[in-house]
Design a protein around this motif. Structure first.
Motif, short mmCIF file in Angstrom:
data_model
loop_
_atom_site.label_atom_id
_atom_site.label_comp_id
_atom_site.label_asym_id
_atom_site.label_seq_id
_atom_site.Cartn_x
_atom_site.Cartn_y
_atom_site.Cartn_z
N HIS C 19 -33.93 -22.41 -25.27
CA HIS C 19 -33.29 -23.52 -25.97
C HIS C 19 -33.77 -23.59 -27.41
O HIS C 19 -34.74 -22.93 -27.79
CB HIS C 19 -33.59 -24.84 -25.26
N THR C 43 -26.41 -33.70 -21.05
CA THR C 43 -27.23 -33.94 -19.85
C THR C 43 -28.10 -35.17 -20.01
O THR C 43 -28.58 -35.73 -19.02
CB THR C 43 -28.09 -32.72 -19.50
N TYR C 51 -29.28 -34.12 -25.34
CA TYR C 51 -29.59 -32.87 -24.65
C TYR C 51 -28.28 -32.26 -24.15
O TYR C 51 -27.44 -32.96 -23.58
CB TYR C 51 -30.50 -33.12 -23.45
N ARG C 53 -26.20 -28.78 -22.19
CA ARG C 53 -26.26 -27.48 -21.49
C ARG C 53 -24.88 -26.85 -21.51
O ARG C 53 -23.86 -27.53 -21.70
CB ARG C 53 -26.76 -27.63 -20.06
N GLU C 57 -25.26 -22.96 -16.91
CA GLU C 57 -26.71 -23.21 -16.92
C GLU C 57 -27.09 -24.30 -15.93
O GLU C 57 -26.40 -25.31 -15.80
CB GLU C 57 -27.15 -23.60 -18.33
N HIS C 60 -32.02 -27.90 -17.71
CA HIS C 60 -31.57 -29.18 -18.27
C HIS C 60 -30.97 -29.07 -19.66
O HIS C 60 -30.02 -29.77 -19.99
CB HIS C 60 -32.75 -30.17 -18.29
N HIS C 61 -31.50 -28.17 -20.52
CA HIS C 61 -30.98 -28.14 -21.89
C HIS C 61 -31.11 -26.77 -22.53
O HIS C 61 -32.04 -26.03 -22.28
CB HIS C 61 -31.68 -29.19 -22.78
N CYS C 62 -30.13 -26.46 -23.35
CA CYS C 62 -30.19 -25.25 -24.18
C CYS C 62 -30.18 -25.64 -25.65
O CYS C 62 -30.54 -24.83 -26.51
CB CYS C 62 -29.05 -24.30 -23.84
N ARG C 148 -23.39 -19.89 -21.49
CA ARG C 148 -24.86 -19.94 -21.54
C ARG C 148 -25.32 -19.58 -22.94
O ARG C 148 -24.62 -18.89 -23.67
CB ARG C 148 -25.47 -18.97 -20.53
#
Lengths: 326, 326, 326, 326
Positions: C19, C43, C51, C53, C57, C60-62, C148
């Motif tokens: 992330h 999210t 946050y 995603r 994925e 929780h977060h990217c 992703r």
């Protein structure tokens, strides 16, 4: 009976198919299907009626949904070239002894209501309210990204008779299926606007509306729709496909709306504007006719369709059977 | 000058654009480009001439390549509806004081050779040899998978005059670019067959052929062609794109053949058969006109084109400049 | 300097990039871009932080968007294999004399914050909150359909030094650009997870984050995004593409977020899990390196990037110039 | 029996599946299928053997076709990380009392031949001859444009036992189907390389090879292959699809080679490199497990497979039945 020679000089000039009016039993369910899932755009709605257009259409409606107690198809609409054509159409149908009536339809110029010899209710008009283009409002695209209404397909108790009649009106046959044993037509595809068809006929209890088709940009839009429908409660509404038609060469999918009206998504047939275009003949026993990749259609696809309101269907004379999925 | 109202009742009925004849200096190099790389199919060839068709065409040729000492475009071909149209075309051009001549062209019925007022050589015929369909011979598809010839685009020294003339012949304007300062047309797209154009005109030294376009099934076929051209020695032949046109809404790519003739690959414009279709107006200063995504065209795209054999070009009166890539 | 041999037995096991945290100046504008336009899923969000995603994925977060007075990149996050790796990472960085610090990050297990020798802030963790899969909730897909996070690309004042350092951490070079005159690296792509890169380095004032990339299913999703961005007020945010990279062979598009952070959409590179995969070498003077189809990148693409918060950039030693669009 | 916890620290490191050797009865027919139709590239061939690779592979072969009197699968090949892994693999299998043998295979380093407990012949090696990249030689792409071998799927007489064994070797379960009544595994997908599977197991008479899959760039390549196969004499070789798998979320098509070996074309599953990835559980009675769009697989797909040469299959213990097309 051989396919008739195209009538290149019909009495009146039909530009293209235009719209269909469906009687639906649950307007909210139909809206969720046609608007939220399929991707058509609402151009007007009341508690009784919803008007829809596809993304590249500038005419006001291609589908009219009317709340009713029982599901059915009310009529098929066609656009004529000019007012003279409309008057010549009236004469044409009256001479045949078919009912002619002038009706008022919202958003349309004066409209001629009549029917074909088997009883399909037909409505002809010249102009419909024109709306601003939305084909470049890309944020509105979703679902199958329907671009325009492409064609109707109707069950006919005698495809030979239907083809002869529509041929006289200037519809030209592009492809057809012959029952080799009797030499009779089992199905035929006829056009006005330069694609494979504006209206096709299939042997069966009729008249009934088999399906209404929408042109979509590519097979991937059909795949997207399948992914969405199968994960949002519409799994059972998927009836046949995806696949490539032998006839028309289009990529296709058939789904059913909440009342069972069948909708096809259709991409990439071919241009047919040449007046000397040769119709392509298929044998009823050729499985690639239905699906180039060989998969037969399910029984429901051959047997089910929408009755036209108030029009009783009759059994077809031709009893030949296509290949049906076991 | 405003865009003229469509002439819905022209003197003769042009069905569609049909073909172009190119003078090329190296027939083998042209064959490698059009057949091996682009994916057109050879329908006849000698040491002097190659005839080509696209995958869904049943007419004998959409491009004729003729060996010559200097590159050029010989003429633009159009298909007429019937023999009466051919005779009325002769009268139409003769009345205008334009040259008319009956010529023999292989694989075509008798052909009328004439020219438009700026000197573009035009050839009209009614029937061309019809070939068996190959649109389902999928093993033959390669390159960009060209399905059919879609349109011509010509430089004109006066787009206003060109549009007035083609309008009189029944071509209908679908979109146009206006120079806001002078109110004159900078470019216009006009059709007969029901798409955005059969022929378009762009302001510039003319008459010259700007490009000839082929319809392809989807943007992915254009991406495939770019991948092949850029890795097989045709990197320098890629001129502009890929992108989405603002005008026409089609996905496009422009490449140059070995003699510099410009070919466009084009996918997904929209249906225009309605006689009351409203032309869409664009401002010359709007960069999205050229490419919806904002990228301007390179200078060569605005300046270079194919002269018609034996026809001198003249400078345009309108000096307004489009946005050109730096 | 030659590309170092891959270090197949690094001190600790980095699974993949994870992330990035961006400082953004207008959270609502960033939300409109990343969520409504690009298609990432929220999210968690507060008035200070969002946050996000991507569709496949489960972490929780990217991307973490943090409201700030000035735009910047706070850190790059990477996922480690197990807790032992985290401890060995601490030792690795401490031995190098680089800052090590244990920090608390919401939704992550204990997190090691450190930096690479040029000052890029790096954060390592082992587990992040896992969320239910949404990759088959097709009604949520829109925009570019980002699946992703795929990679980071950073400007480095010495790509040779960056590659040596990341190589020691187990990142393997898949492709690289050499300045033929000096024999020094101009750019390099290095991976952990089995694609062309988790992180790449490009010669330039650095350290700065050049871009963050998202994997999308097909080129058509990138075309869809271009159509939407160019018609919903994001025309100026389109910076480069679409095109095919020579390096990586991926189809790409670069856009800028409202603060200028550069985001790439990226499709179809190749699998690189073989430990004996041979790096592919490109010449800085080869225009197909950047874009297989020949189009050079614009100047902004070579010059602009996001500074890491609190980290001053330094000019690169290598002054070689790539081909830049005029 | 519950799905075992992933073994993150196996005795030896398998990088990925590598290749399969098929016994085929007509080498010319197999070549026409795999090379001319599917689009694999020949890397070596004699009158007895053909070696093939896919477009992005740099290892020498992913399929070996060997002329034989009877069709069968000879072995499944896997690539190990280093020579130490190869030695630890020998110990691992020997300790289990399974046969171990060092064999010479052309183009491969020394190769360990062994088998799993049900008798699937397995071959492990570390290095294979590396060939120059062809992934940007776009003129070579055709057929389905296969990019790389993606996975094997085998019938197992006890999926529970197969999963336990491959789990011990470090294969991690990504998705699985449970028979709700007995709580036993009906099928499971296990990976090493970071996708949904390198090898999957399905309940049935086994061991047999159910299919070998190739990754293709997009659903459109699968549609292209269908169009070609259905019009070049391979209509009967199309077995199932196209469709979207529920499990793996990939777009798929199954075809049969001239000997009946089943090949899958597969596009767009998801990344699985996280060691804490949660397996997804499906119910055997859920029709969307097989095809997200609801279409069940044909009986042949559940019943037919390739025996491994010299290995007798045994009936499975679990008698639960999936949903089969009528």
């Amino acid at each position: 009976m051989p396919v008739p020679q195209p009538n290149l000089y019909p009495d009146f000039n039909i530009v293209r198919l235009s719209h269909v009016e469906f009687a639906v039993t649950d307007l909210a369910a139909s809206r969720a299907f046609y608007v939220d899932t399929i991707g058509l755009q609402v151009t007007d709605e009341t508690s009784e009626t919803i008007y829809l257009r596809a993304m590249e259409e500038r005419g006001h409606h291609c589908i009219v949904l009317k709340k009713a107690d029982a599901a059915g198809a009310d009529h098929l609409g066609f656009k004529l070239f000019d007012e003279g054509d409309l008057e010549r159409a009236e004469v044409f149908f009256a001479k045949k002894g078919l009912p002619v009536e002038w009706v008022e339809r919202p958003y349309q110029s004066r409209t001629l209501r009549t029917s074909d010899p088997h009883g399909i209710p037909l409505e002809f008009y010249v102009t419909m309210d024109r709306l601003p283009p939305i084909h470049q409002r890309y944020e509105l695209y979703h679902g199958a990204r329907p671009l325009r209404i492409d064609h109707f397909n109707c069950f006919s108790p005698s495809v030979d008779d239907s083809v002869a009649f529509y041929n006289e009106m200037g519809f030209r046959v592009t492809e057809y299926t012959e029952d080799e044993e009797t030499g009779r037509l089992w199905a035929a595809w006829t056009h006005r606007k330069g694609g494979v068809h504006d209206i096709a006929f299939t042997n069966g209890l009729g008249p009934r509306l088999h399906h209404t088709a929408f042109w979509v940009p590519s097979p991937l839009n059909i795949i997207d729709l399948l992914d969405v429908m199968s994960t949002t409660g519409y799994l059972k509404n998927i009836e046949r496909g995806p696949g490539r038609h032998g006839i028309s060469n289009a990529f296709f999918l058939y789904v059913r709306d909440p009342d069972g009206h069948r909708i096809e998504f259709y991409s990439s047939d071919y241009q047919t504007v040449d007046p000397d275009l040769e119709p392509i003949k298929w044998d009823l026993k050729d499985p690639q006719r239905q699906t180039l990749w060989g998969a037969p259609a399910p029984r429901s696809w051959f047997e089910e369709g929408s009755l036209f309101t108030g029009v009783a269907g009759q059994e077809p004379e031709l009893k030949a059977q296509p290949i049906i999925a076991p």
